[in-house]
Design a protein around this motif. Structure first.
Motif, PDB file in Angstrom:
ATOM      1  N   VAL A  59      35.347  13.955  40.391  1.00 40.13           N
ATOM      2  CA  VAL A  59      34.606  12.781  39.928  1.00 40.13           C
ATOM      3  C   VAL A  59      33.204  12.758  40.546  1.00 40.13           C
ATOM      4  O   VAL A  59      32.209  12.478  39.863  1.00 40.13           O
ATOM      5  N   PHE A  60      33.121  13.081  41.824  1.00 37.25           N
ATOM      6  CA  PHE A  60      31.821  13.110  42.505  1.00 37.25           C
ATOM      7  C   PHE A  60      30.897  14.147  41.873  1.00 37.25           C
ATOM      8  O   PHE A  60      29.708  13.880  41.634  1.00 37.25           O
ATOM      9  N   ALA A  61      31.427  15.328  41.579  1.00 37.49           N
ATOM     10  CA  ALA A  61      30.615  16.372  40.957  1.00 37.49           C
ATOM     11  C   ALA A  61      30.158  15.947  39.567  1.00 37.49           C
ATOM     12  O   ALA A  61      29.012  16.210  39.169  1.00 37.49           O
ATOM     13  N   SER A  62      31.031  15.270  38.820  1.00 37.80           N
ATOM     14  CA  SER A  62      30.663  14.804  37.484  1.00 37.80           C
ATOM     15  C   SER A  62      29.534  13.785  37.545  1.00 37.80           C
ATOM     16  O   SER A  62      28.601  13.827  36.730  1.00 37.80           O
ATOM     17  N   VAL A  63      29.592  12.893  38.520  1.00 40.89           N
ATOM     18  CA  VAL A  63      28.532  11.899  38.681  1.00 40.89           C
ATOM     19  C   VAL A  63      27.214  12.588  39.037  1.00 40.89           C
ATOM     20  O   VAL A  63      26.145  12.224  38.516  1.00 40.89           O
ATOM     21  N   CYS A  64      27.265  13.591  39.894  1.00 38.09           N
ATOM     22  CA  CYS A  64      26.049  14.314  40.269  1.00 38.09           C
ATOM     23  C   CYS A  64      25.424  15.015  39.061  1.00 38.09           C
ATOM     24  O   CYS A  64      24.198  15.004  38.893  1.00 38.09           O
ATOM     25  N   VAL A  65      26.267  15.625  38.224  1.00 34.95           N
ATOM     26  CA  VAL A  65      25.753  16.280  37.023  1.00 34.95           C
ATOM     27  C   VAL A  65      25.100  15.262  36.099  1.00 34.95           C
ATOM     28  O   VAL A  65      24.016  15.482  35.547  1.00 34.95           O
ATOM     29  N   TRP A  66      25.753  14.112  35.929  1.00 33.62           N
ATOM     30  CA  TRP A  66      25.237  13.070  35.039  1.00 33.62           C
ATOM     31  C   TRP A  66      23.903  12.501  35.541  1.00 33.62           C
ATOM     32  O   TRP A  66      22.993  12.244  34.758  1.00 33.62           O
ATOM     33  N   VAL A  67      23.772  12.353  36.848  1.00 29.57           N
ATOM     34  CA  VAL A  67      22.596  11.683  37.421  1.00 29.57           C
ATOM     35  C   VAL A  67      21.435  12.659  37.619  1.00 29.57           C
ATOM     36  O   VAL A  67      20.286  12.338  37.303  1.00 29.57           O
ATOM     37  N   PHE A  68      21.730  13.840  38.139  1.00 30.74           N
ATOM     38  CA  PHE A  68      20.652  14.717  38.593  1.00 30.74           C
ATOM     39  C   PHE A  68      20.295  15.836  37.616  1.00 30.74           C
ATOM     40  O   PHE A  68      19.196  16.398  37.718  1.00 30.74           O
ATOM     41  N   LEU A  69      21.173  16.205  36.707  1.00 33.63           N
ATOM     42  CA  LEU A  69      20.870  17.312  35.802  1.00 33.63           C
ATOM     43  C   LEU A  69      19.802  16.892  34.806  1.00 33.63           C
ATOM     44  O   LEU A  69      19.914  15.840  34.174  1.00 33.63           O
ATOM     45  N   PRO A  70      18.730  17.678  34.625  1.00 28.83           N
ATOM     46  CA  PRO A  70      17.679  17.299  33.668  1.00 28.83           C
ATOM     47  C   PRO A  70      18.193  17.340  32.240  1.00 28.83           C
ATOM     48  O   PRO A  70      19.171  18.011  31.921  1.00 28.83           O
ATOM     49  N   GLU A  71      17.477  16.636  31.378  1.00 32.54           N
ATOM     50  CA  GLU A  71      17.882  16.557  29.984  1.00 32.54           C
ATOM     51  C   GLU A  71      17.695  17.907  29.291  1.00 32.54           C
ATOM     52  O   GLU A  71      16.852  18.717  29.675  1.00 32.54           O
ATOM     53  N   ASN A  72      18.481  18.113  28.270  1.00 26.03           N
ATOM     54  CA  ASN A  72      18.421  19.321  27.462  1.00 26.03           C
ATOM     55  C   ASN A  72      17.079  19.415  26.746  1.00 26.03           C
ATOM     56  O   ASN A  72      16.606  18.433  26.188  1.00 26.03           O
ATOM     57  N   LYS A  73      16.482  20.600  26.742  1.00 26.25           N
ATOM     58  CA  LYS A  73      15.225  20.783  26.016  1.00 26.25           C
ATOM     59  C   LYS A  73      15.420  20.739  24.508  1.00 26.25           C
ATOM     60  O   LYS A  73      14.508  20.419  23.769  1.00 26.25           O
ATOM     61  N   ILE A  74      16.613  21.093  24.057  1.00 29.98           N
ATOM     62  CA  ILE A  74      16.872  21.127  22.623  1.00 29.98           C
ATOM     63  C   ILE A  74      17.337  19.750  22.172  1.00 29.98           C
ATOM     64  O   ILE A  74      18.349  19.233  22.626  1.00 29.98           O
ATOM     65  N   THR A  75      16.596  19.135  21.287  1.00 32.61           N
ATOM     66  CA  THR A  75      16.930  17.793  20.827  1.00 32.61           C
ATOM     67  C   THR A  75      18.021  17.853  19.776  1.00 32.61           C
ATOM     68  O   THR A  75      18.331  18.899  19.208  1.00 32.61           O
ATOM     69  N   ASP A  76      18.608  16.697  19.506  1.00 31.57           N
ATOM     70  CA  ASP A  76      19.685  16.633  18.523  1.00 31.57           C
ATOM     71  C   ASP A  76      19.201  17.049  17.135  1.00 31.57           C
ATOM     72  O   ASP A  76      19.961  17.573  16.325  1.00 31.57           O
ATOM     73  N   GLU A  77      17.916  16.794  16.830  1.00 27.19           N
ATOM     74  CA  GLU A  77      17.404  17.137  15.513  1.00 27.19           C
ATOM     75  C   GLU A  77      17.398  18.647  15.276  1.00 27.19           C
ATOM     76  O   GLU A  77      17.433  19.093  14.129  1.00 27.19           O
ATOM     77  N   LYS A  78      17.351  19.437  16.333  1.00 29.91           N
ATOM     78  CA  LYS A  78      17.285  20.878  16.192  1.00 29.91           C
ATOM     79  C   LYS A  78      18.660  21.542  16.215  1.00 29.91           C
ATOM     80  O   LYS A  78      18.762  22.750  16.024  1.00 29.91           O
ATOM     81  N   LEU A  79      19.698  20.796  16.469  1.00 29.84           N
ATOM     82  CA  LEU A  79      21.027  21.381  16.524  1.00 29.84           C
ATOM     83  C   LEU A  79      21.486  21.771  15.129  1.00 29.84           C
ATOM     84  O   LEU A  79      21.302  21.019  14.167  1.00 29.84           O
ATOM     85  N   PRO A  80      22.114  22.955  14.979  1.00 29.34           N
ATOM     86  CA  PRO A  80      22.569  23.375  13.652  1.00 29.34           C
ATOM     87  C   PRO A  80      23.791  22.591  13.206  1.00 29.34           C
ATOM     88  O   PRO A  80      24.530  22.035  14.021  1.00 29.34           O
ATOM     89  N   SER A  81      24.016  22.581  11.899  1.00 28.51           N
ATOM     90  CA  SER A  81      25.190  21.904  11.359  1.00 28.51           C
ATOM     91  C   SER A  81      26.455  22.696  11.686  1.00 28.51           C
ATOM     92  O   SER A  81      26.403  23.880  12.043  1.00 28.51           O
ATOM     93  N   LEU A  82      27.605  22.041  11.550  1.00 29.65           N
ATOM     94  CA  LEU A  82      28.873  22.709  11.816  1.00 29.65           C
ATOM     95  C   LEU A  82      29.073  23.886  10.877  1.00 29.65           C
ATOM     96  O   LEU A  82      29.560  24.952  11.294  1.00 29.65           O
ATOM     97  N   LYS A  83      28.680  23.724   9.613  1.00 35.49           N
ATOM     98  CA  LYS A  83      28.822  24.814   8.646  1.00 35.49           C
ATOM     99  C   LYS A  83      28.005  26.029   9.067  1.00 35.49           C
ATOM    100  O   LYS A  83      28.490  27.174   8.999  1.00 35.49           O
ATOM    101  N   LEU A  84      26.780  25.788   9.544  1.00 32.83           N
ATOM    102  CA  LEU A  84      25.934  26.895   9.984  1.00 32.83           C
ATOM    103  C   LEU A  84      26.492  27.541  11.245  1.00 32.83           C
ATOM    104  O   LEU A  84      26.458  28.776  11.387  1.00 32.83           O
ATOM    105  N   GLN A  85      27.030  26.743  12.153  1.00 34.58           N
ATOM    106  CA  GLN A  85      27.614  27.301  13.368  1.00 34.58           C
ATOM    107  C   GLN A  85      28.801  28.201  13.042  1.00 34.58           C
ATOM    108  O   GLN A  85      28.952  29.285  13.630  1.00 34.58           O
ATOM    109  N   LEU A  86      29.656  27.767  12.122  1.00 34.61           N
ATOM    110  CA  LEU A  86      30.800  28.597  11.729  1.00 34.61           C
ATOM    111  C   LEU A  86      30.332  29.888  11.063  1.00 34.61           C
ATOM    112  O   LEU A  86      30.904  30.963  11.286  1.00 34.61           O
ATOM    113  N   LYS A  87      29.279  29.791  10.259  1.00 39.27           N
ATOM    114  CA  LYS A  87      28.736  30.979   9.607  1.00 39.27           C
ATOM    115  C   LYS A  87      28.189  31.957  10.643  1.00 39.27           C
ATOM    116  O   LYS A  87      28.392  33.182  10.532  1.00 39.27           O
TER     117      LYS A  87
END
Length: 230
Positions: A59-87
Motif C-alpha cells: 500500500v505504501f509503495a502504491s501511494v508513492c507511485v500515485w503521488v510522486f510518479l510524473p504524468e504520462n507524456k502520451i495523452t488519452d487522445e493519442k492512445l490507439p483504439s482497441l481494434k487497432l491494438q488487436l491488429k
C-alpha cells in the motif's frame, strides 16, 4: 509489466537494457527477502504477520507511485483504439523475428519460475541431501547471483550496443542458451560443482528482458503496449 511499459515511454531504447535490468534487480530483492530474512522473521511471527507487513509495504509503495510518479507524456487522445491494438498485436504474432525469440524466452523464464519458485528447496533437501538451513542459505546466494546477472548483463548489453553496435537481441539469445546449458550440467548431489552451476544458472536467468527493448527496432510503428503484452 506496467513498469516495462512506463520505461518504454520515458527512456530511449539505448538505455532500456540497463533500466530494465535495474527493474529486475528490484524484483530480485523481493525474492531475496523470501530466503533467510523470511526464515528469520518466522521465528518472531507467523505467516499472517509476514503477509500483514507485506500488505502495508504494498500500500505504501502504491501511494508513492500515485503521488510522486510524473504524468504520462502520451495523452488519452493519442492512445490507439482497441481494434487497432488487436491488429498490431496480430502483426507481432505473425512476425518470424518474434517467433525466433518467444519460445526460447518462454522456456527459460518459465523453467526458472517453476524451479526456483516451487521445486528448488525440496530438490536440494530430498535429492541433493542438503539440510533446510543450508538450502535457505544456498537460495540466498543464488538470488544474489540472480540480481548480479540482471545488473551486470543489462549494463554490458547497453555498452556493447553503444560501442560496437551489437544489438541486445543476440546478447539475450546467447544468455538464454547458456542458461539452459547450465541447467543440464547440474550434478545430483550437494558437491561444489552443484553450487557452481546453480550460481551460473541464476546469473544467466531471465535474459529474455534484454530482447524486449530491441523489438521496437523491428516494429517502430506499433504502440509499446502491444510489444510489452506480446
Amino acid at each position: 509489466m506496467a513498469a516495462f511499459k512506463a520505461y518504454v515511454i520515458w527512456f530511449s531504447s539505448e538505455r532500456l537494457p540497463t533500466i530494465n535490468g535495474l527493474q529486475m534487480v528490484a524484483g530480485g530483492l523481493g525474492a531475496l527477502g523470501a530466503t533467510i530474512p523470511l526464515q528469520n522473521a518466522l521465528s518472531f511471527t507467523d505467516w499472517r504477520g509476514v503477509f500483514t507487513v507485506l500488505a502495508v509495504i504494498t500500500v505504501f509503495a502504491s501511494v508513492c507511485v500515485w503521488v510522486f510518479l510524473p504524468e504520462n507524456k502520451i495523452t488519452d487522445e493519442k492512445l490507439p483504439s482497441l481494434k487497432l491494438q488487436l491488429k498490431e498485436m496480430w502483426q507481432v504474432f505473425r512476425s518470424k523475428i518474434f517467433w525466433g525469440i518467444a519460445p526460447l524466452a518462454a522456456i527459460s523464464q518459465g523453467s526458472n519460475m517453476a524451479i526456483q519458485g516451487l521445486w528448488m528447496k525440496p530438490w536440494l533437501r530430498d535429492v541433493a541431501g542438503i539440510s533446510g538451513d543450508a538450502a535457505a542459505q544456498l537460495l540466498f546466494a543464488m538470488i544474489l547471483a540472480f540480481i548480479a546477472g540482471f545488473l551486470t548483463l543489462g549494463i554490458i548489453a547497453e555498452r556493447l550496443s553503444q560501442i560496437f553496435d551489437v544489438r541486445p537481441i543476440p546478447i539475450g539469445v546467447l544468455g538464454m542458451s547458456l542458461f539452459l546449458f547450465s541447467r543440464e550440467r547440474w550434478p545430483m548431489d550437494g558437491t561444489a560443482a552443484l553450487f557452481f552451476w546453480l550460481f551460473c544458472w541464476d546469473f544467466l536467468d531471465q535474459q529474455a528482458f534484454l530482447s524486449m527493448p530491441d523489438m521496437r527496432k523491428y516494429f517502430p510503428n506499433i504502440f509499446p503496449d502491444e510489444l510489452v503484452l506480446s
